[in-house]
Design a protein around this motif. Structure first.
Motif, PDB file in Angstrom:
ATOM      1  N   VAL A 178       0.848  -1.203   0.000  1.00 19.91           N
ATOM      2  CA  VAL A 178       0.000   0.000   0.000  1.00 19.91           C
ATOM      3  C   VAL A 178       0.881   1.250   0.000  1.00 19.91           C
ATOM      4  N   LEU A 179       1.933   1.245   0.800  1.00 17.91           N
ATOM      5  CA  LEU A 179       2.857   2.390   0.814  1.00 17.91           C
ATOM      6  C   LEU A 179       3.526   2.564  -0.552  1.00 17.91           C
ATOM      7  N   ALA A 180       3.825   1.463  -1.226  1.00 16.23           N
ATOM      8  CA  ALA A 180       4.414   1.540  -2.569  1.00 16.23           C
ATOM      9  C   ALA A 180       3.422   2.164  -3.553  1.00 16.23           C
ATOM     10  N   MET A 181       2.159   1.762  -3.460  1.00 17.15           N
ATOM     11  CA  MET A 181       1.151   2.328  -4.364  1.00 17.15           C
ATOM     12  C   MET A 181       0.974   3.830  -4.116  1.00 17.15           C
ATOM     13  N   ILE A 182       0.923   4.223  -2.844  1.00 20.08           N
ATOM     14  CA  ILE A 182       0.776   5.644  -2.518  1.00 20.08           C
ATOM     15  C   ILE A 182       2.010   6.412  -2.973  1.00 20.08           C
ATOM     16  N   GLY A 183       3.180   5.841  -2.715  1.00 17.35           N
ATOM     17  CA  GLY A 183       4.417   6.505  -3.121  1.00 17.35           C
ATOM     18  C   GLY A 183       4.514   6.674  -4.620  1.00 17.35           C
ATOM     19  N   LYS A 184       4.138   5.654  -5.372  1.00 16.55           N
ATOM     20  CA  LYS A 184       4.193   5.718  -6.837  1.00 16.55           C
ATOM     21  C   LYS A 184       3.195   6.748  -7.349  1.00 16.55           C
ATOM     22  N   ARG A 185       2.043   6.788  -6.729  1.00 21.43           N
ATOM     23  CA  ARG A 185       1.018   7.768  -7.145  1.00 21.43           C
ATOM     24  C   ARG A 185       1.491   9.182  -6.856  1.00 21.43           C
ATOM     25  N   LYS A 186       2.202   9.346  -5.752  1.00 23.96           N
ATOM     26  CA  LYS A 186       2.655  10.667  -5.334  1.00 23.96           C
ATOM     27  C   LYS A 186       3.805  11.182  -6.203  1.00 23.96           C
TER      28      LYS A 186
END
Length: 194
Positions: A178-186
């Motif tokens: 989930v942190l990877a998805m948020i980081g990639k989106r950011k």
């Protein structure tokens, strides 16, 4: 923490242990180190208070190993970072309590783990402004991350009757995904070199 980092660095500078031109690097390094140590001590205290010390140790080990390879979201402040981290830990601990009644790690968690692996395969690793990745580093991090995930997943599968361990492992992997998805989106691919 920053004041203490300055105090340590000032002390080292006065004793000629470091050079003046390296001052800012040492302040930053000590500030990050002290924040991380406080966070780990906080996790350990929470683990003791909630009688989840072994689960907390597994959470931390899994989190740091996978996160170091795949990266992810970085909060703007250390307070937000701490709250997100403790929130993820809390969610994993609640999930592990809920799953205690099962004789083996439930199928739904294996499906979630498979989805997590897909997230890492597609998005990982996620670069950060302070730590851009070259193509070689990206390939190495992905390989190392999947090595850790493969070993961890195999161990959990072999000991699938140890439901709490499996749940904490899969829950932590999901938190990092989930942190990877948020980081990639950011940040997108802005800090990746071709």
């Amino acid at each position: 923490m920053e004041r203490l980092a300055y105090a340590i660095t000032d002390h080292l500078l006065r004793r000629d242990v470091i050079q003046k031109e390296d001052y800012d690097i040492y302040v930053y390094g000590y500030a990050v180190f002290l924040e991380q140590m406080c966070q780990v001590i906080g996790f350990i205290l929470l683990g003791i208070v909630t009688k989840n010390l072994l689960q907390t140790a597994l959470f931390l080990g899994t989190f740091y190993l996978i996160r170091s390879a795949f990266g992810g979201y970085h909060a703007e402040t250390s307070l937000v970072c701490m709250l997100v981290s403790y929130g993820g830990w809390g969610a994993v601990m609640i999930l592990s309590r809920y799953m205690e009644a099962y004789a083996e790690v439930p199928l739904v968690l294996w499906i979630v783990l498979a989805a997590d692996l897909c997230v890492f395969a597609i998005l990982g690793p996620v670069a950060h402004a302070n730590k851009p990745l070259t193509a070689v580093q990206k390939k190495r991090n992905k390989r190392n991350g999947f090595l850790v995930l493969g070993i961890g997943s195999l161990l959990v599968f072999l000991w699938r009757s140890c439901v709490i361990v499996g749940t904490v492992y899969i829950g932590t992997v999901t938190f990092v995904a989930v942190l990877a998805m948020i980081g990639k989106r950011k940040v997108g691919t802005r800090y990746e070199e071709d």
